[in-house]
Design a protein around this motif. Structure first.
Motif, PDB file in Angstrom:
ATOM      1  N   GLU A   1       0.828  -1.198   0.000  1.00 11.73           N
ATOM      2  CA  GLU A   1       0.000   0.000   0.000  1.00 11.73           C
ATOM      3  C   GLU A   1       0.867   1.254   0.000  1.00 11.73           C
ATOM      4  O   GLU A   1       0.506   2.270  -0.628  1.00 11.73           O
ATOM      5  CB  GLU A   1      -0.936  -0.007   1.207  1.00 11.73           C
ATOM      6  CG  GLU A   1      -2.005  -1.083   1.128  1.00 11.73           C
ATOM      7  CD  GLU A   1      -3.010  -1.000   2.270  1.00 11.73           C
ATOM      8  OE1 GLU A   1      -2.863  -0.079   3.131  1.00 11.73           O
ATOM      9  OE2 GLU A   1      -3.938  -1.826   2.305  1.00 11.73           O
TER      10      GLU A   1
ATOM     11  N   LEU B   1      -3.288  -6.207  -4.689  1.00  9.59           N
ATOM     12  CA  LEU B   1      -3.833  -4.931  -4.208  1.00  9.59           C
ATOM     13  C   LEU B   1      -4.667  -4.185  -5.249  1.00  9.59           C
ATOM     14  O   LEU B   1      -4.834  -2.969  -5.160  1.00  9.59           O
ATOM     15  CB  LEU B   1      -2.711  -4.010  -3.697  1.00  9.59           C
ATOM     16  CG  LEU B   1      -2.001  -4.423  -2.405  1.00  9.59           C
ATOM     17  CD1 LEU B   1      -1.032  -3.326  -1.979  1.00  9.59           C
ATOM     18  CD2 LEU B   1      -2.997  -4.712  -1.296  1.00  9.59           C
TER      19      LEU B   1
ATOM     20  N   TYR C   1      -7.426  -2.026  -3.726  1.00 11.07           N
ATOM     21  CA  TYR C   1      -6.889  -0.829  -3.071  1.00 11.07           C
ATOM     22  C   TYR C   1      -6.486   0.221  -4.102  1.00 11.07           C
ATOM     23  O   TYR C   1      -6.782   1.409  -3.937  1.00 11.07           O
ATOM     24  CB  TYR C   1      -5.684  -1.209  -2.212  1.00 11.07           C
ATOM     25  CG  TYR C   1      -5.099  -0.045  -1.437  1.00 11.07           C
ATOM     26  CD1 TYR C   1      -5.716   0.423  -0.287  1.00 11.07           C
ATOM     27  CD2 TYR C   1      -3.927   0.592  -1.870  1.00 11.07           C
ATOM     28  CE1 TYR C   1      -5.192   1.496   0.423  1.00 11.07           C
ATOM     29  CE2 TYR C   1      -3.402   1.661  -1.174  1.00 11.07           C
ATOM     30  CZ  TYR C   1      -4.041   2.111  -0.032  1.00 11.07           C
ATOM     31  OH  TYR C   1      -3.529   3.189   0.672  1.00 11.07           O
TER      32      TYR C   1
ATOM     33  N   ASP D   1      -9.581   1.912  -5.503  1.00 13.79           N
ATOM     34  CA  ASP D   1     -10.207   2.819  -4.540  1.00 13.79           C
ATOM     35  C   ASP D   1      -9.439   4.134  -4.419  1.00 13.79           C
ATOM     36  O   ASP D   1     -10.036   5.219  -4.414  1.00 13.79           O
ATOM     37  CB  ASP D   1     -10.314   2.152  -3.168  1.00 13.79           C
ATOM     38  CG  ASP D   1     -11.344   1.027  -3.130  1.00 13.79           C
ATOM     39  OD1 ASP D   1     -12.173   0.957  -4.062  1.00 13.79           O
ATOM     40  OD2 ASP D   1     -11.313   0.224  -2.186  1.00 13.79           O
TER      41      ASP D   1
ATOM     42  N   CYS E   1     -13.160  -6.233  -5.990  1.00  8.24           N
ATOM     43  CA  CYS E   1     -13.016  -4.876  -6.522  1.00  8.24           C
ATOM     44  C   CYS E   1     -14.389  -4.229  -6.718  1.00  8.24           C
ATOM     45  O   CYS E   1     -15.351  -4.902  -7.087  1.00  8.24           O
ATOM     46  CB  CYS E   1     -12.296  -4.899  -7.873  1.00  8.24           C
ATOM     47  SG  CYS E   1     -10.603  -5.477  -7.828  1.00  8.24           S
TER      48      CYS E   1
END
Length: 295
Positions: free
Chosen positions: A115, A139, A142, A145, A168
């Protein structure tokens, strides 16, 4: 406006075979080649060869330094490619005498994205910038988003299909570029003619490009449907054909060209790609696409 491709970088081990190996079978191969590939890198190569200024973000292992040289050769900005401990992603690809392929994928460094790395990369981009994604890195939820909150235009090639995609929020995707198999997996629809409509029912604000193999491709949004045929060529290797289509289509959209023109030049570029072996090296430059006469 900037273009970021956050995606995979794979070393492709390509084996030429008479037919795809069956369960329990030992099969001799007539040739083995090693190419640089990965859906992410292939699409960045296609974008760059089409003339787009693209930044690639991803991770390579100790065995992936050749990617940096290839980025320089193709014109891909490699500012956000990081070297990490361990092996790069790689594939084992069988290509039969008809040019069809099947692929085994090992994630390697592509599956060790953090991240912190995502935040570092995306901090350099802003609202209206394009983000190109595939499903060969971790990821993905993430990344979608964070990019959505920034107001980036998210382009997704949902391949390979797996549970990662189910987590997702695909309503945040602006453009889907996918083939008929992926379309069927997302929608549950087996009738090819109904897949575009079903995708639009699921994601009414999205722009969708569905490739249909020998039947060409079709673009749909809530206002229009635009079909595109194929250019018939002798197929040698279908590896990177879809990635070429994606890169060229998005390059034209970014430069303000019409949907129809983007579909046409993407189809031409893909037709050239399948006449050659390999992944990224098989993708043609723009001047070749524009100057090739298929008739």
């Amino acid at each position: 406006m900037k273009v970021l491709n956050f995606g995979s970088l794979n070393v492709d081990y390509v084996y030429t075979v008479d037919h795809m190996v069956q369960g329990g079978e030992t099969l001799n191969t007539s040739k083995m080649d090693i190419f640089l590939g990965g859906k992410g890198f292939n699409q960045s190569a296609a974008l760059a060869k089409a003339g787009a200024a693209v930044y690639h973000a991803g991770q390579i292992g100790d065995d992936g330094l050749n990617f940096l040289e290839a980025c320089q050769e193709y014109g891909i900005h490699s500012d956000y490619i990081r070297k990490c401990i361990g092996k790069s992603g790689h594939t084992i690809i069988q290509v039969d005498k008809k040019g069809q392929n099947c692929i085994l994928l090992y994630g390697g460094s592509n599956r060790t994205i953090t991240e912190e790395f995502v935040n570092e990369v995306l901090s350099n981009f802003e609202e209206g910038d394009f983000l190109i994604l595939q499903n060969e890195i971790n990821l993905l939820p993430y990344i979608i988003d964070v990019a959505y909150k920034k107001g980036m235009v998210i382009v997704l090639n949902p391949s390979p299909m797996d549970d990662n995609l189910l987590s997702c929020d695909l309503s945040k995707v602006s453009y889907f570029l996918l083939n008929e198999i992926e379309g069927a997996q997302i929608t549950g629809e087996t009738d090819l003619a109904k897949i575009p409509e079903k995708l639009l029912d699921l994601y009414p604000d999205a722009k969708i490009v569905l490739t249909l193999g020998h039947n060409g491709s079709v673009y749909v949004d809530k206002c229009q449907t635009i079909p595109q045929g194929i250019y018939k060529v002798e197929t040698v290797d279908t590896t990177a054909a879809g990635d070429t289509f994606t890169g060229y289509f998005i390059s034209e959209i970014i430069s303000g060209k019409s949907i129809s023109y983007a579909l046409e030049i993407a189809a031409k570029a893909s037709a050239i790609t399948v006449t050659r072996k390999g992944a990224a090296p098989s993708i043609p430059y723009r001047n070749e696409v524009e100057n090739t006469n298929f008739f």
